[in-house]
Design a protein around this motif. Structure first.
Motif, PDB file in Angstrom:
ATOM      1  N   THR A   5      -5.539   6.961   0.028  1.00  0.00           N
ATOM      2  CA  THR A   5      -6.015   5.613  -0.279  1.00  0.00           C
ATOM      3  C   THR A   5      -4.916   4.608   0.003  1.00  0.00           C
ATOM      4  O   THR A   5      -3.765   4.979   0.232  1.00  0.00           O
ATOM      5  CB  THR A   5      -6.381   5.461  -1.780  1.00  0.00           C
ATOM      6  N   CYS A   6      -5.319   3.329  -0.013  1.00  0.00           N
ATOM      7  CA  CYS A   6      -4.307   2.291   0.191  1.00  0.00           C
ATOM      8  C   CYS A   6      -3.436   2.123  -1.050  1.00  0.00           C
ATOM      9  O   CYS A   6      -2.258   1.824  -0.967  1.00  0.00           O
ATOM     10  CB  CYS A   6      -4.972   0.943   0.496  1.00  0.00           C
ATOM     11  N   ARG A   7      -4.043   2.261  -2.208  1.00  0.00           N
ATOM     12  CA  ARG A   7      -3.300   1.989  -3.449  1.00  0.00           C
ATOM     13  C   ARG A   7      -2.356   3.098  -3.785  1.00  0.00           C
ATOM     14  O   ARG A   7      -2.647   4.251  -3.697  1.00  0.00           O
ATOM     15  CB  ARG A   7      -4.283   1.760  -4.614  1.00  0.00           C
ATOM     16  N   ILE A  29      -9.710   5.679   3.771  1.00  0.00           N
ATOM     17  CA  ILE A  29      -8.859   5.258   4.879  1.00  0.00           C
ATOM     18  C   ILE A  29      -8.853   6.351   5.951  1.00  0.00           C
ATOM     19  O   ILE A  29      -7.939   6.429   6.764  1.00  0.00           O
ATOM     20  CB  ILE A  29      -7.426   4.914   4.425  1.00  0.00           C
ATOM     21  N   ALA A  84      -1.667   0.261   9.126  1.00  0.00           N
ATOM     22  CA  ALA A  84      -1.901   0.430   7.688  1.00  0.00           C
ATOM     23  C   ALA A  84      -1.969  -0.928   6.997  1.00  0.00           C
ATOM     24  O   ALA A  84      -2.844  -1.172   6.149  1.00  0.00           O
ATOM     25  CB  ALA A  84      -0.792   1.286   7.084  1.00  0.00           C
ATOM     26  N   ILE A  97       0.527   4.022   1.382  1.00  0.00           N
ATOM     27  CA  ILE A  97       0.725   4.678   2.677  1.00  0.00           C
ATOM     28  C   ILE A  97       1.851   3.987   3.449  1.00  0.00           C
ATOM     29  O   ILE A  97       2.656   4.633   4.123  1.00  0.00           O
ATOM     30  CB  ILE A  97      -0.602   4.733   3.469  1.00  0.00           C
ATOM     31  N   SER A  98       1.963   2.653   3.281  1.00  0.00           N
ATOM     32  CA  SER A  98       3.066   1.938   3.930  1.00  0.00           C
ATOM     33  C   SER A  98       4.389   2.389   3.340  1.00  0.00           C
ATOM     34  O   SER A  98       5.362   2.623   4.069  1.00  0.00           O
ATOM     35  CB  SER A  98       2.928   0.424   3.744  1.00  0.00           C
ATOM     36  N   PRO A 124       0.820  -1.210   0.000  1.00  0.00           N
ATOM     37  CA  PRO A 124       0.000   0.000   0.000  1.00  0.00           C
ATOM     38  C   PRO A 124       0.860   1.270   0.000  1.00  0.00           C
ATOM     39  O   PRO A 124       1.901   1.299   0.669  1.00  0.00           O
ATOM     40  CB  PRO A 124      -0.784  -0.106   1.317  1.00  0.00           C
ATOM     41  N   TRP A 130      -5.269  -2.637   8.022  1.00  0.00           N
ATOM     42  CA  TRP A 130      -6.418  -1.921   7.465  1.00  0.00           C
ATOM     43  C   TRP A 130      -6.511  -2.163   5.962  1.00  0.00           C
ATOM     44  O   TRP A 130      -7.586  -2.440   5.431  1.00  0.00           O
ATOM     45  CB  TRP A 130      -6.318  -0.422   7.766  1.00  0.00           C
ATOM     46  N   CYS A 131      -5.402  -2.068   5.286  1.00  0.00           N
ATOM     47  CA  CYS A 131      -5.440  -2.200   3.829  1.00  0.00           C
ATOM     48  C   CYS A 131      -5.683  -3.650   3.398  1.00  0.00           C
ATOM     49  O   CYS A 131      -6.203  -3.904   2.321  1.00  0.00           O
ATOM     50  CB  CYS A 131      -4.141  -1.669   3.210  1.00  0.00           C
TER      51      CYS A 131
END
Lengths: 871, 132
Positions: B130-132, B52, B40, A355-356, A353, B43-44
């Motif tokens: 967003t996660c993507r 999110i 994260a 955000i990671s 992801p 959650w993702c």
């Protein structure tokens, strides 16, 4: 804080802390008064003392030389072996560069090319960079600390022989054309499904060496914490010691995840347990995580100790104390922590992801702050001092220039979108070589020039050194600067050849020419290192005018480390304590004698370095070599799937270690205390947290727990990454048996703890009963733990879920097995009178081990039997 | 053996809080980092999908807690450093006061680095939706 001052003994700036009366503790006067230090030593007495010391520390001669365990011998072997591996890995790089010099070349076949670049990376990382840190530290750390030797000399020797055997095995595979060829980070599925034995050689051979690395880390950490000279408080210890402490700690948290990964990987390779096979619930990404949780901190494990050498050279070159001591400590500790938050920046293109990715990108930028701080501290020291541009300082300057360039591209690739463009191209190859040459190769060579007079009691040639520097510096930039462009033009790393006329030709040719210029520089350096220097006059004792303790060394060489262990009150004792060296030489300070003909060094307290014990360290031995050979067998035979000889070797290795511990550790001394000089009497036997051995166990187990935590991380990883973990309707570990195992093993822990507690407080029969019950409970507990996964018929080859349960169980059972051996050892020691109510060090150490085992068992049962039912 | 005080124990008793302070700043950074990463990841992978925002707010809250903790550590370390008492920042002398203030100084500097590091870690949650 209360200060106790002895009347008439006050020295400016030195606090007095007399010892309170304690039955088995130190007694007498500490710190020494100026009057005591001023009193001359009778020359006849001094001569007799010298003769006894010389005899005790004599290095064996003839073929027995190889049984030596002294840090000055082991350190030289270790660093020379690592250097030879570096030269071999360098030759591989030259072959790679020849192949890439022109398009469509057929100098190397694709297969051989794969083996060569894999072995180049693996050897440089595992056989050169990390071992070189350990080697240099073993060689010079005791001198920084005015110690006679490291606390566990035989452990250093054992680590060295393991390293030699493992290194020769891994490097040797290339001669048979079966070397690892899946890249130095061994990504599955390529590496797991590879049919040759290359991957097994990599996994088992390098795991073996990682064990040696951890042994060295334990040794070095205990050395810094407990072997400092009296008075060398934490705020005045040499910066090198701070770096060693931080790096040792990092090794304990970085290497174990890789060992855990290797364990899973080898279970997949040998027994088809599908940890990284997505068709059976596994995930190749777990390997990438475990590898890089190790791999990124490893970069800093390589960098920090090398920059620590710069922290010793720079003040000498500037002829003044370092500017910002606290800042450099901050920088080392801060880098140590932050470097663990960077690993995913090697995995930016794996589809995590965004955000990671953001978190890791941010941490990768943040680590620049502490890294930069130390470079500014060096620059500030040079600016305010009067710089003598010595040859070592030239190398350090080159290092800083190259490292800063590598750091700048590092800031670029830490930004995920930029990394997406250059990932796996030659841009990355250029970046990593800039950081490693600037952060490791140059400072280490600078350090070799700087410390050579200390190590070999001769100087290296200034003229050849400058030639080597300019050849390597120029050759390096010629090789790697164009690679940035090669990478930006899209050339991927690890391709064995490329078509002409797509703009890569001349860049590659320039890089290949540069590589040979580097090689020429290294040839000069290597020749300078080994050429005979017999006719050269002895160098001055302190040739660079340095302020730190190692330059109190003796020419011609004496093997006792220091003639007497000084009382230190300054960061630069040779600059600030004018009579220090003369008094050390005269034997005025501590432990000037070896009355009983034993090798002894001093153990002091962790924070303020107040004297606590006279530690008798071990002397030459063959058992360490045998232990290393059999440990080698236990790791190497499985590569050929020859398990019976591997098991026999494992048993023999354990037997060697038990013999070694039994015959030379925790001996009951002939007297409780001995005179350490300057009116101080110190105990010879201590146990529990006062003993170096206890700290060794504590630190080892910290690393071991990290490996276990990595396995548990694996369970949670599968749970987040895979929809079928645990699979629908699967069997779980039998909860009743798991709980029984828990009860039995906690019982065994309690019995062990009880034995230690009751020893001295109760009749020895009670202690004995406890120690007999403990291994029985533990063995029963192991059986219950195995049946808990066996009874439900969980087949580890069918899916990753049962495989994980089995892996955790095996891990725990093996550790309990070691715990049983320890319990039996203590039982035997109790029967043989090696453990008495007063002499209980082995009991303290195994109890500490069992604290960790107890925790491991609780977590294992919770994760195997409890958690999956909740998920 | 009960009433005596071996050196290690006495020193640890004296400096327990400073050793604690030195590690607490970076530890707060590390825990915040791991918690943000784990939150994260979970959650993702397992979350309801879509916005999110709750994740981001959660990371925001954790950041506030971590920064608060680091500020507190930094303040206590500043007091221990006691810089304004003698303007000493070298702590190079062989006495208890220098050792004590050195540990305070190091803890203070580490608190600053940890503060900056934690702010950095929080930035992606501020910007990425967003996660993507």
């Amino acid at each position: 804080m209360t200060d106790h001052i002895l009347p008439g003994s006050r020295r400016p700036g030195v606090e007095e802390t007399p010892f309170e009366a304690e039955a088995h503790g130190p007694e007498g006067i500490y710190p020494p008064t100026e009057e005591m230090l001023r009193e001359p030593v009778d020359p006849d007495v001094a001569k007799a003392q010298e003769a006894r010391l010389r005899k005790a520390w004599k290095t064996p001669t003839g073929w027995r030389y190889w049984s030596a365990v002294n840090n000055s011998e082991v350190g030289v072997w270790y660093s020379m072996t690592a250097f030879v591996f570096m030269l071999l890995a360098g030759i591989l790089a030259l072959a790679v560069r020849v192949q890439l010099a022109v398009p469509d070349n057929d100098f190397l076949s694709a297969d051989r090319f794969n083996q060569f670049f894999t072995m180049h990376g693996s050897a440089m990382m595992f056989l050169f960079a990390v071992p070189m840190f350990e080697a240099i530290s073993i060689l010079i750390l005791p001198a920084f600390l005015g110690a006679r030797d490291m606390p566990f000399p035989r452990l250093s020797a054992y680590g060295y022989w393991c390293f030699l055997i493992g290194g020769v095995f891994v490097m040797g595979s290339i001669l048979f054309g079966v070397a690892p060829d899946a890249g130095w980070f061994m990504y599955p599925p390529l590496a797991t499904q590879h049919s040759g034995m290359g991957s097994d050689i990599w996994l088992l051979g390098l795991s073996f060496i990682e064990v040696a690395s951890i042994a060295a880390a334990v040794e070095l950490i205990v050395g810094v914490l407990k072997c400092r000279p009296p008075g060398m408080r934490v705020n005045i210890m040499p910066l090198y010691a701070w770096y060693v402490l931080v790096v040792g700690g990092m090794i304990l948290f970085a290497f174990p995840p890789l060992i855990a990964g290797d364990f899973l990987f080898e279970l997949e390779r040998s027994f088809d347990w599908p940890f990284f096979d997505p068709t059976r619930g596994g995930d190749p990404m777990l390997w990438q995580h475990l590898f890089w949780i190790f791999g990124h901190p490893e970069v800093y494990i390589i960098f920090l100790p090398s920059i620590a050498i710069a922290a010793m050279v720079v003040p000498t070159a500037a002829q003044r104390p370092i500017v910002g001591y606290s800042w450099i400590v901050l920088s080392a500790v801060g880098t140590g922590f932050l470097s663990f938050g960077l690993w995913v920046h090697h995995m930016f293109t794996t589809g995590l992801p965004t955000i990671s990715l953001g978190f890791f990108s941010a941490a990768s930028e943040a680590v620049v702050i502490p890294t930069g701080v130390q470079l500014f501290a060096f620059a500030a020291t040079l600016m305010v001092g009067k710089v003598r541009m010595s040859l070592p300082m030239l190398w350090i300057s080159g290092a800083l220039a190259i490292f800063v360039a590598g750091g700048l591209t590092g800031v670029m690739v830490a930004i995920a979108p930029f990394d997406w463009q250059v990932h796996d191209t030659y841009f990355i190859v250029a970046h990593l070589h800039y950081t490693l040459f600037g952060g490791m190769v140059f400072p280490v060579i600078g350090g070799v020039y700087y410390f050579y007079p200390f190590i070999r009691k001769k100087k290296l040639s200034d003229r050849m050194g400058r030639w080597a520097f300019w050849l390597i510096f120029a050759g390096f930039n010629l090789t790697f600067l164009p690679m940035h462009l090669t990478g930006l033009k899209g050339m991927p790393r690890r391709v064995f050849t490329y078509p002409g006329d797509i703009g890569w030709d001349w860049l590659n040719l320039v890089s290949s020419v540069g590589a040979f210029v580097i090689a020429a520089g290294f040839a000069i350096f290597a020749w300078d290192l080994v050429r005979p220097k017999g006719r050269q006059a002895d160098p001055a004792r302190n040739p660079w005018g340095a302020g730190t303790l190692e330059w109190s060394h003796e020419i011609p060489e004496e093997f006792w480390g220091v003639r007497s262990i000084p009382h230190i009150t300054s960061r630069y004792p040779l600059w600030d304590q004018p009579d220090l060296v003369a008094r050390m030489d005269a034997g005025r300070f501590y432990l000037p004698d070896a009355e009983e003909g034993r090798r002894e060094t001093m153990i002091t307290s962790v924070i303020d370095a107040t004297p606590m014990q006279v530690l008798r360290v071990t002397g030459p031995a063959w058992v360490t070599i045998w232990a290393a050979i059999f440990t080698g067998g236990a790791f190497i035979f499985p590569t050929f799937h020859w398990y019976p000889p591997a098991i026999i070797c494992g048993g023999l290795a354990i037997a060697c270690v038990i013999y070694w511990l039994w015959t030379s550790t925790a001996e009951i001394p002939e007297k409780e205390k001995k005179d350490a000089g300057l009116g101080l009497k110190l105990p010879i036997y201590v146990s529990g947290p006062k003993a170096a051995g206890w700290w060794g166990v504590w630190i080892t187990m910290l690393g071991d727990s990290t490996a276990f935590a990595s396995l548990v991380f694996g369970v949670f990883f599968y749970w987040t990454a895979r929809p079928d973990f645990p699979p629908e309707g699967t069997d779980h570990a039998a909860w009743a048996l798991s709980l029984l195992a828990l009860a039995l093993l906690v019982g065994s822990w309690a019995a062990t703890f009880g034995a230690r507690y009751l020893n001295g407080r109760s009749h020895w029969r009670t202690v004995m009963t406890s120690l007999v019950a403990a291994p029985l409970l533990a063995a029963a507990g192991c059986a219950a733990l195995i049946f808990a996964v066996r009874v439900p018929d969980l087949q580890p080859t069918t899916h990753v879920y049962p495989a994980v349960l089995w892996a955790l169980t095996i891990w725990t059972v093996v550790h309990v097995g070691a715990g049983i051996i320890m319990q039996l050892y203590c039982l035997a020691a109790l029967l043989a009178g090696k453990i008495t109510p007063r002499h209980d060090a082995p009991l303290w150490n195994i109890t500490l081990y069992w604290h960790f085992i107890c925790l491991t068992v609780i977590v294992t049962v919770a994760v195997t039997a409890g958690l999956p039912r909740l998920l | 053996m009960t009433k005596t005080q071996p050196s290690d124990e006495r020193e640890f008793a004296e400096e327990q809080s400073s050793l604690f302070k030195i590690t607490l700043g970076p530890l707060a950074w590390a825990l915040h980092f791991v918690a943000s990463y784990a939150a994260a990841a979970v959650w993702c992978a397992k979350g309801p999908g879509g916005s999110i925002l709750p994740l981001r707010l959660g990371i925001g809250a954790m950041t506030a807690v971590a920064l608060g903790l680091i500020l507190w550590v930094g303040w206590r370390a500043w007091q221990q450093w006691d810089f304004t008492d003698d303007w000493d920042y070298e702590h190079a002398r062989a006495r208890g006061e220098d050792r004590h203030e050195f540990l305070g100084h190091a803890a203070f500097l580490l608190a600053i680095v940890s503060f900056v590091g934690t702010c950095y870690t929080a930035l992606p949650a501020l910007y990425i939706g967003t996660c993507r």
